[in-house]
Design a protein around this motif. Structure first.
Motif, PDB file in Angstrom:
ATOM      1  N   ASN A  75      32.883  42.871 -13.209  1.00  0.00           N
ATOM      2  CA  ASN A  75      34.145  42.142 -13.285  1.00  0.00           C
ATOM      3  C   ASN A  75      35.193  43.011 -13.967  1.00  0.00           C
ATOM      4  O   ASN A  75      35.026  43.388 -15.128  1.00  0.00           O
ATOM      5  CB  ASN A  75      33.956  40.836 -14.068  1.00  0.00           C
TER       6      ASN A  75
ATOM      7  N   ARG B  40      37.952  42.257 -15.167  1.00  0.00           N
ATOM      8  CA  ARG B  40      38.626  41.563 -16.269  1.00  0.00           C
ATOM      9  C   ARG B  40      37.980  41.892 -17.609  1.00  0.00           C
ATOM     10  O   ARG B  40      38.659  42.190 -18.592  1.00  0.00           O
ATOM     11  CB  ARG B  40      38.598  40.042 -16.042  1.00  0.00           C
ATOM     12  N   ASP B  41      36.634  41.849 -17.658  1.00  0.00           N
ATOM     13  CA  ASP B  41      35.963  42.021 -18.941  1.00  0.00           C
ATOM     14  C   ASP B  41      34.764  42.967 -18.911  1.00  0.00           C
ATOM     15  O   ASP B  41      34.113  43.172 -19.934  1.00  0.00           O
ATOM     16  CB  ASP B  41      35.517  40.656 -19.484  1.00  0.00           C
TER      17      ASP B  41
ATOM     18  N   GLY C  97      31.963  42.442 -17.286  1.00  0.00           N
ATOM     19  CA  GLY C  97      30.706  41.729 -17.098  1.00  0.00           C
ATOM     20  C   GLY C  97      30.012  42.142 -15.812  1.00  0.00           C
ATOM     21  O   GLY C  97      30.662  42.308 -14.774  1.00  0.00           O
TER      22      GLY C  97
ATOM     23  N   TYR D 229      24.112  36.613 -14.390  1.00  0.00           N
ATOM     24  CA  TYR D 229      25.010  37.337 -15.299  1.00  0.00           C
ATOM     25  C   TYR D 229      24.187  38.216 -16.230  1.00  0.00           C
ATOM     26  O   TYR D 229      23.190  37.772 -16.806  1.00  0.00           O
ATOM     27  CB  TYR D 229      25.833  36.345 -16.116  1.00  0.00           C
TER      28      TYR D 229
ATOM     29  N   LYS E  11      27.718  42.853 -20.692  1.00  0.00           N
ATOM     30  CA  LYS E  11      28.647  43.980 -20.565  1.00  0.00           C
ATOM     31  C   LYS E  11      27.969  45.257 -21.051  1.00  0.00           C
ATOM     32  O   LYS E  11      27.345  45.264 -22.120  1.00  0.00           O
ATOM     33  CB  LYS E  11      29.910  43.704 -21.384  1.00  0.00           C
TER      34      LYS E  11
ATOM     35  N   GLY F  33      39.743  40.013 -11.338  1.00  0.00           N
ATOM     36  CA  GLY F  33      38.531  39.309 -11.727  1.00  0.00           C
ATOM     37  C   GLY F  33      38.622  37.807 -11.570  1.00  0.00           C
ATOM     38  O   GLY F  33      37.871  37.059 -12.200  1.00  0.00           O
ATOM     39  N   GLU F  34      39.527  37.360 -10.699  1.00  0.00           N
ATOM     40  CA  GLU F  34      39.717  35.920 -10.501  1.00  0.00           C
ATOM     41  C   GLU F  34      38.875  35.363  -9.358  1.00  0.00           C
ATOM     42  O   GLU F  34      38.623  34.157  -9.302  1.00  0.00           O
ATOM     43  CB  GLU F  34      41.195  35.633 -10.215  1.00  0.00           C
TER      44      GLU F  34
ATOM     45  N   GLU G  97      39.469  32.613 -16.731  1.00  0.00           N
ATOM     46  CA  GLU G  97      39.937  33.628 -17.682  1.00  0.00           C
ATOM     47  C   GLU G  97      38.836  34.079 -18.633  1.00  0.00           C
ATOM     48  O   GLU G  97      38.933  35.134 -19.252  1.00  0.00           O
ATOM     49  CB  GLU G  97      41.133  33.094 -18.471  1.00  0.00           C
ATOM     50  N   ASP G  98      37.774  33.273 -18.754  1.00  0.00           N
ATOM     51  CA  ASP G  98      36.666  33.635 -19.629  1.00  0.00           C
ATOM     52  C   ASP G  98      35.676  34.585 -18.944  1.00  0.00           C
ATOM     53  O   ASP G  98      34.649  34.939 -19.529  1.00  0.00           O
ATOM     54  CB  ASP G  98      35.931  32.379 -20.113  1.00  0.00           C
ATOM     55  N   GLY G  99      35.983  34.999 -17.707  1.00  0.00           N
ATOM     56  CA  GLY G  99      35.097  35.907 -16.992  1.00  0.00           C
ATOM     57  C   GLY G  99      33.894  35.243 -16.385  1.00  0.00           C
ATOM     58  O   GLY G  99      32.945  35.920 -15.968  1.00  0.00           O
ATOM     59  N   GLN G 100      33.905  33.901 -16.316  1.00  0.00           N
ATOM     60  CA  GLN G 100      32.786  33.131 -15.782  1.00  0.00           C
ATOM     61  C   GLN G 100      33.251  32.289 -14.586  1.00  0.00           C
ATOM     62  O   GLN G 100      34.434  31.966 -14.472  1.00  0.00           O
ATOM     63  CB  GLN G 100      32.211  32.208 -16.860  1.00  0.00           C
TER      64      GLN G 100
END
Length: 456
Positions: free
Chosen positions: A214, A216-217, A219, A248, A251, A330-331, A358-361
């Motif tokens: 991801n 974004r973060d 992950g 999952y 990271k 990452g959306e 937004e939490d990467g999940q």
């Protein structure tokens, strides 16, 4: 005179559009496409195309089973994509799925069932220098063939390699040192040797073909194609259990991550999809893990749910997720579903997406049965798997278009939004690619300007 100029311009524009937007027709019913999207067949005649990636010059590299790595130059805007000047980059028929390219575009990675290879790559010549170096070896199995590769963009120099099981239900994989049904981490700059020398990111994964990071973060996520012909307490439950999984893994740059090194259940524990068809299910919920031990399976369910890591999401059994790609923010996670071979009513055979927060999940809960949103699917699955496309590899170009290979039909599709707009509008373009991109409208304008200059 002016009317003649306009007529000539219209002719040139029509000709340019026809040449830049070739029309290909499949030998099966036209795909179903969700509202708001455009999907176009842009290549045929490939040999079982699987993994794909774009180089830094915007050329498409394709792993063709039995051939090696081939490349195409890409022209056109929107869904009007023209693949041309096909060239063999690596002539090795053992390469069968995995492909990656370094951030600077100078190193190409590809995998066979046994090895991971590294090549010095020249994008200008669409060629490699030398014969390549084996950096990971010792991965041969009887059941699974693919070795997915992922180069981390967040933790530089880290190469992830996914290796499946040696048989459908491989009991040897209860030992982490067995090295099968795992994702391991390698230093992409070194010749590591045997697969078992890598660092274990995750194990207990029957065949985690889809692997993604991801943006974004950072992950790491994988999709798992689960076991076939599963029984519980002597009852065949394989039609609607176990579920395919989205898992999952934490990271890579977080050394304290509780997710790294987790066991995800296989071969003892599996995610539930249709609990009503699982004997003695009790309070078992969708997405929770259940045991399939030959004796007293229900007494082992507690072990599966306390000692093994549950999937983050589950999908309908036998859909066979093969590749996953995040958009640039990452959306959204896009998933290619290769489709079933062992189910009375065929399922899968599509490209779908999953929404992330937004939490990467994922925004959907772990008990959801509707996390996948189809974009392109076979309009008639009764002929599958023989008479339909089977999505395999996915790749983004710098214009935010998503490309999909179909290994069963030897084809490549491109996916955009309605009106030819980018599927991922936030994907950064490279100057090298954008400077060489000419639309049909641009060519027509140039032709018009040239004729005006001539007649003035």
């Amino acid at each position: 005179m002016f009317n003649k100029v306009l007529l000539a311009t219209a002719v040139l524009q029509a000709r340019g559009l026809a040449e830049s937007c070739p029309s290909l027709t499949a030998e099966y019913p036209a795909p179903s496409v969700a509202s708001g999207y455009e999907v176009k067949l842009i290549a045929q005649g490939l040999t079982k195309p699987r993994g794909i990636v774009f180089d830094n010059n915007g050329q498409l590299l394709v792993v063709e089973r039995g051939v090696g790595v081939t490349s195409y130059k890409v022209e056109g805007d929107g869904s009007c994509v023209n693949l041309k000047d096909k060239k063999t980059v690596v002539g090795d028929g053992a390469l069968n799925h995995g492909i990656e390219i370094s951030e600077d575009g100078k190193t190409l990675y590809a995998s066979s069932m046994e090895n991971v290879f590294k090549y010095e790559y020249d994008a200008n010549g669409q060629s490699i220098k030398g014969s390549g170096i084996t950096i990971v070896s010792g991965m041969t199995t009887q059941e699974t063939l693919t070795r997915t590769l992922l180069l981390s963009r967040k933790t530089k120099g880290k190469l992830l390699v996914s290796r499946g099981s040696d048989e459908n239900i491989d009991l040897s994989t209860v030992d982490v040192n067995d090295g099968q049904s795992q994702i391991r981490i390698f230093d992409a700059t070194k010749e590591t040797g045997d697969f078992e020398q890598g660092t274990t990111l995750a194990w207990g994964l029957r065949n985690a073909v889809g692997v993604a990071e991801n943006p974004r973060d950072g992950g790491i996520w994988s999709t798992e194609a689960n076991a076939d012909n599963v029984e519980r307490d002597g009852m065949d439950i394989h039609e609607n259990n176990p579920a395919e999984e989205l898992n999952y893994h934490g990271k890579l740059d977080d050394s304290g991550s509780a997710q790294i090194g987790k066991n995800f259940g296989y071969p003892l524990c599996y995610g539930a999809w249709n609990t009503s068809e699982i004997p003695s299910a009790g309070t078992l919920q969708i997405g929770q893990q259940f045991a399939i031990a030959e004796a007293n399976a229900t007494t082992q369910d507690a072990f599966c749910n306390t000692e093994r890591q549950a999937p983050r999401l589950v999908f309908q059994p036998h859909t066979s997720p093969l590749d996953i790609k995040f958009d640039s923010k990452g959306e959204t996670l896009y998933v290619s579903l290769h489709g079933s071979w062992n189910r009375e009513d065929p399922v899968g055979y599509s490209v779908s997406y999953i929404k992330f927060g937004e939490d990467g999940q994922p925004t959907e809960s772990s008990t959801s049965t509707s996390a996948l949103n189809p974009i392109i699917s076979n309009s008639n699955t009764t002929g599958c798997p023989d008479k339909c496309f089977r999505p395999a590899g996915l790749a983004w170009d710098t214009k935010g278009r998503l490309y999909m290979t179909s290994d069963s039909t030897g084809e490549i599709y491109v996916i955009v939004k309605e009106g030819g707009k980018a599927l991922d509008a936030n994907r950064p373009q490279s100057a090298a690619v954008s400077s060489r991109s000419f639309s049909a409208a641009g060519l027509a304008f140039t032709a018009l300007a040239t004729m005006f200059a001539y007649f003035m």
